[in-house]
Design an enzyme around this catalytic site. Structure first.
Site, mmCIF file in Angstrom:
data_model
loop_
_atom_site.group_PDB
_atom_site.id
_atom_site.type_symbol
_atom_site.label_atom_id
_atom_site.label_comp_id
_atom_site.label_asym_id
_atom_site.label_seq_id
_atom_site.Cartn_x
_atom_site.Cartn_y
_atom_site.Cartn_z
ATOM 1 N N ARG A 129 0.833 -1.207 0.000
ATOM 2 C CA ARG A 129 0.000 0.000 0.000
ATOM 3 C C ARG A 129 0.868 1.257 0.000
ATOM 4 O O ARG A 129 0.476 2.305 -0.467
ATOM 5 C CB ARG A 129 -0.942 0.015 1.210
ATOM 6 C CG ARG A 129 -1.986 1.130 1.092
ATOM 7 C CD ARG A 129 -2.949 1.187 2.265
ATOM 8 N NE ARG A 129 -2.330 1.662 3.461
ATOM 9 C CZ ARG A 129 -2.134 0.950 4.565
ATOM 10 N NH1 ARG A 129 -2.532 -0.312 4.629
ATOM 11 N NH2 ARG A 129 -1.555 1.465 5.615
ATOM 12 N N TYR A 182 -17.107 16.863 -15.275
ATOM 13 C CA TYR A 182 -17.450 15.470 -15.004
ATOM 14 C C TYR A 182 -18.304 15.427 -13.729
ATOM 15 O O TYR A 182 -17.875 15.951 -12.688
ATOM 16 C CB TYR A 182 -16.170 14.637 -14.846
ATOM 17 C CG TYR A 182 -16.509 13.200 -14.534
ATOM 18 C CD1 TYR A 182 -17.232 12.444 -15.440
ATOM 19 C CD2 TYR A 182 -16.148 12.625 -13.325
ATOM 20 C CE1 TYR A 182 -17.583 11.142 -15.145
ATOM 21 C CE2 TYR A 182 -16.494 11.317 -13.031
ATOM 22 C CZ TYR A 182 -17.216 10.587 -13.946
ATOM 23 O OH TYR A 182 -17.569 9.301 -13.655
ATOM 24 N N ASP A 254 -7.997 18.962 -14.618
ATOM 25 C CA ASP A 254 -8.378 17.637 -15.098
ATOM 26 C C ASP A 254 -8.176 17.661 -16.610
ATOM 27 O O ASP A 254 -8.936 18.288 -17.348
ATOM 28 C CB ASP A 254 -9.845 17.353 -14.726
ATOM 29 C CG ASP A 254 -10.290 15.968 -15.166
ATOM 30 O OD1 ASP A 254 -9.663 15.403 -16.076
ATOM 31 O OD2 ASP A 254 -11.290 15.458 -14.602
ATOM 32 N N LYS A 279 -9.184 6.384 -19.452
ATOM 33 C CA LYS A 279 -9.487 6.921 -20.785
ATOM 34 C C LYS A 279 -8.254 6.764 -21.691
ATOM 35 O O LYS A 279 -7.801 5.658 -21.894
ATOM 36 C CB LYS A 279 -9.934 8.379 -20.636
ATOM 37 C CG LYS A 279 -10.996 8.598 -19.544
ATOM 38 C CD LYS A 279 -12.261 7.827 -19.833
ATOM 39 C CE LYS A 279 -13.422 8.063 -18.898
ATOM 40 N NZ LYS A 279 -13.235 7.849 -17.464
HETATM 41 C C1 LIG Z 1 -13.082 14.343 -17.309
HETATM 42 C C2 LIG Z 1 -13.175 13.189 -16.348
HETATM 43 N N1 LIG Z 1 -12.589 13.288 -15.147
HETATM 44 C C3 LIG Z 1 -12.651 12.295 -14.233
HETATM 45 C C4 LIG Z 1 -13.334 11.134 -14.507
HETATM 46 C C5 LIG Z 1 -13.395 10.037 -13.472
HETATM 47 O O1 LIG Z 1 -12.554 8.994 -13.834
HETATM 48 P P1 LIG Z 1 -12.751 7.470 -13.335
HETATM 49 O O2 LIG Z 1 -13.987 6.969 -13.958
HETATM 50 O O3 LIG Z 1 -11.509 6.796 -13.785
HETATM 51 O O4 LIG Z 1 -12.869 7.545 -11.852
HETATM 52 C C6 LIG Z 1 -13.966 10.985 -15.753
HETATM 53 C C7 LIG Z 1 -14.723 9.759 -16.065
HETATM 54 O O5 LIG Z 1 -15.418 9.667 -17.043
HETATM 55 C C8 LIG Z 1 -13.885 12.040 -16.689
HETATM 56 O O6 LIG Z 1 -14.484 11.965 -17.891
#
Ligand SMILES: Cc1ncc(COP(=O)(O)O)c(C=O)c1O
Length: 470
Positions: A129, A182, A254, A279
């Protein structure tokens, strides 16, 4: 200094407790809401022992480039070459596997007690961990591209986002973010507001002036998402940084929709560059993971501390898949973006399409900003609003044959989704948020894959032919 601290810990016999139980986890809270720390006995103990936790390494693992790969350093090669070829600097054997093994060992055998001490000092593996060589190899590769102080991998994109929120916000702080974004991010922030009395303001226009209007004296963090989900608008990262940095405000980006191939926010001055590795970085829609790269070592330590304490690290199996994805990221992103530009041009001119947002199109409202801050292309996310409202949107969403109707994005296969019902609908956002964020019933969010583009265009053409506007 580090050694001294560790020796002090040893003299207090903390090590035995650490190895035998997980209790140490509760000793390591950073920046917990002040009231909470003052009002509870157990967290007073946390404060007292804050300076003697043993849970983290002090610096990120080194790649062979960091150590001078046969005289070459990270600055001697392009970031893409570094990403593809850098190896985690393992020691101890004469040869090194070219593919980092999946270290799924929970614990690591020591010969002498002093071996534990040197692990704490130099970050050697002791308990998975806290540090895992497969995850660290992946983090080295991410940072070879992002070029921050260090990267960390997490169990998901949301684990990465929430670790930044938990690690750097406290009661009374104010956060500015975008709507739409998101929805998981908005939900995590609302949780911070409800449980930690963090104040929130969202902006619905991506113009820098809108962010400026939202700032308050207690603003601690501006959280950007660019290009943003789902309408693919672009925020001027550098302009926001120039605006808020003199006020001592942190900026997190992000950057998931761009991928680290096309956009590297740390180089523009951001404090945190975050990705859902589920992604583009993973690239094959076969894993859930996240990462954060920090601009300073101190920030890296705070996040590493959070991760070791809260246990939201990535599993070594998934880290190995992320690392494999990273090796082909530059190649994939080139093809993704070339395809997306051609499909966006086709959609932009199609009579049954109301409007298209793709940062590479001259018609995109922030095309000039995108040209400035995205490199080597504009990634592969398109927002297309189909004429005929929800009927038009549904006809295309259900009429495509090569594109798959599914949430998520960034994989080799082309995907599309209908934000109004799938990702940004009323199950996830309030009616007011959906309305303010400009998510409309005719809107499709398109993730362009790496198939041959003529097939992708033909797929949309036949689906759009089915839209009845009479
Ligand atoms: C722009 C964006 N940020 C964060 C996330 C969250 O990622 P995760 O699904 O890997 O937790 C997503 C998920 O679709 C996303 O599109």
């Amino acid at each position: 200094m580090v050694r001294k601290r560790i020796q002090r810990c040893f003299s207090r016999s903390l090590l035995c407790g650490l190895i035998q139980s997980n209790l140490w986890l509760y000793r390591s809270g950073t920046d917990l809401p002040r009231e909470y720390c003052l009002n509870t006995r157990s967290t007073m103990a946390s404060q007292e022992s804050e300076n003697r936790h043993l849970s983290i390494r002090e610096t990120p693992a080194k790649s062979d480039y960091d150590q001078g790969l046969r005289g070459l350093t990270l600055d001697d090669v392009t970031p893409n070459s570094a990403l593809v070829s850098c190896q985690h600097a393992f020691t101890g054997t004469r040869t090194t596997p070219i593919v980092t093994p999946i270290y799924h060992s929970v614990t690591y055998i020591m010969d002498k007690l002093e071996d534990a001490m040197s692990c704490f000092v130099d970050g050697g593996a002791i308990y998975s961990r806290i540090s895992n060589p497969t995850c660290e190899a992946t983090e080295c590769a991410i940072n070879a591209l992002e070029r921050g102080a260090g990267s960390l991998t997490f169990a998901s994109g949301m684990a990465a986002v929430s670790s930044v929120f938990l690690g750097f916000l406290k009661t009374g702080d104010h956060v500015v973010y975008q709507m739409p974004c998101y929805p998981g991010t908005a939900t995590a922030l609302k949780h911070m507001a409800a449980h930690y009395q963090v104040e929130l303001t969202y902006v619905t226009e991506v113009a820098t002036e809108e962010f400026e209007k939202a700032l308050r004296p207690n603003t601690k963090l501006v959280w950007l998402e660019t290009p943003c989900n789902p309408n693919v608008l672009v925020v001027d990262i550098k302009a926001i940084i120039d605006l808020v940095k003199p006020r001592g405000i942190l900026v997190g980006v992000d950057s998931t929709f761009a991928s680290p191939y096309h956009q590297q926010p740390i180089k523009l001055g951001a404090d945190f560059a975050m990705h859902s590795c589920s992604k583009y970085i993973g690239g094959h829609l076969d894993l859930i993971a996240g990462c954060v790269t920090t601009s300073t070592m101190e920030q890296w330590r705070v996040l590493k501390h959070m991760q070791s304490s809260f246990g939201n690290m990535l599993s070594p199996h998934d880290a190995s898949l992320v690392l494999r994805g990273l090796r082909t990221l530059p190649l994939r992103m080139k093809k993704h973006s070339e395809n997306a530009l051609q499909l966006a041009r086709f959609l932009d001119e199609h009579p049954k399409v109301e409007r298209v947002h793709y940062p590479g199109l001259e018609s995109h409202p922030q095309h000039e900003v995108a040209k400035k801050q995205m490199m080597g292309g504009f990634s592969a996310m398109i927002m297309a609003e189909i004429k005929g409202g929800s009927k038009g949107g549904a006809t295309v969403a259900e009429g495509v044959r090569i594109f798959k109707l599914a949430v998520s994005l960034g994989g080799a296969q082309s995907i599309l989704e209908h934000p109004y019902t799938m990702t940004h609908g009323r199950y996830l956002l309030s009616d007011a948020e959906t309305k303010l964020s400009g998510v409309t019933p005719g809107m499709l969010r398109i993730s362009v894959g790496i198939e041959d583009v003529e097939d992708l265009i033909a797929d949309f053409k036949q689906a759009l032919d089915k839209v009845d506007l009479s």
